[in-house]
Design a protein around this motif. Structure first.
Motif, short mmCIF file in Angstrom:
data_model
loop_
_atom_site.label_atom_id
_atom_site.label_comp_id
_atom_site.label_asym_id
_atom_site.label_seq_id
_atom_site.Cartn_x
_atom_site.Cartn_y
_atom_site.Cartn_z
N PHE A 41 18.56 10.36 49.63
CA PHE A 41 19.89 10.02 49.82
C PHE A 41 21.01 10.99 49.43
O PHE A 41 21.10 11.57 48.23
N ARG A 44 27.57 11.61 52.73
CA ARG A 44 27.44 12.10 54.15
C ARG A 44 28.07 13.35 54.29
O ARG A 44 27.83 14.03 55.25
N ILE A 66 22.13 0.51 59.14
CA ILE A 66 21.51 1.96 59.43
C ILE A 66 21.40 2.34 60.71
O ILE A 66 20.83 1.59 61.40
N THR A 83 25.69 3.11 55.50
CA THR A 83 26.78 2.82 54.33
C THR A 83 26.18 2.16 53.11
O THR A 83 25.35 1.10 53.39
N ALA A 84 26.23 2.76 52.24
CA ALA A 84 25.70 2.15 50.96
C ALA A 84 26.65 0.92 50.72
O ALA A 84 27.54 0.51 51.02
N PRO A 85 25.81 0.05 49.85
CA PRO A 85 26.44 -1.46 49.57
C PRO A 85 27.77 -1.13 49.01
O PRO A 85 28.63 -2.09 49.16
N GLU A 89 29.70 6.39 52.76
CA GLU A 89 28.83 6.84 53.98
C GLU A 89 27.84 7.91 53.32
O GLU A 89 28.08 8.51 52.56
N THR A 90 26.49 7.44 53.85
CA THR A 90 25.41 8.00 53.31
C THR A 90 24.50 8.72 54.30
O THR A 90 24.39 8.00 55.61
N ALA A 92 20.52 9.51 54.67
CA ALA A 92 19.22 9.69 53.93
C ALA A 92 18.35 10.55 54.96
O ALA A 92 18.38 10.72 56.27
#
Ligand SMILES: [Zn+2]
Length: 116
Positions: A41, A44, A66, A83-85, A89-90, A92
């Motif tokens: 991860f 973004r 996701i 979007t991570a908790p 913005e992520t 993977a």
């Protein structure tokens, strides 16, 4: 040093402006177990899609938090966007789609995604 990856047919290519990871997350949820992902991860902003936007299609399921995008030509899912908790913005990255990474050398972190 940045690293690069691609789908199988080569239409989708991307780069990640970060050092190649030495560990990966392997998840046992119904989706990950079927596709065999090895995830890493990143924020973004270090992810860059270089080509293939026109061939990407998305598979949504569950709460659809996701975006599981994959190449519509070869079916490979090289990355997912979400979007991570905490709201970040992520991106993977499926490390199986990064040819320069020695998969057998990765430290595997098991994720019990089946619980959720
Ligand atoms: Zn492809």
């Amino acid at each position: 040093m940045p690293f690069e990856g691609s789908c199988h047919c080569g239409a989708v290519t991307f780069s990640v402006d970060a050092d190649a990871p030495t560990s990966a997350k392997s998840c046992n949820c119904s989706h990950c177990r079927r596709k065999g992902f090895l995830w890493a991860f990143f924020p973004r902003e270090v992810f860059g899609l270089k080509s293939g936007e026109d061939v990407l299609t998305s598979y949504g399921f569950g709460r659809r938090i996701i975006d599981h995008v994959f190449c519509s030509r070869c079916g490979t899912q090289a990355f997912a966007l979400g979007t991570a908790p905490g709201g970040a913005e992520t991106a993977a990255i499926n490390l199986r789609c990064v040819p320069d990474i020695d998969l057998d050398a990765l430290k595997i972190e098991r994720v019990d995604g089946a619980r959720y």
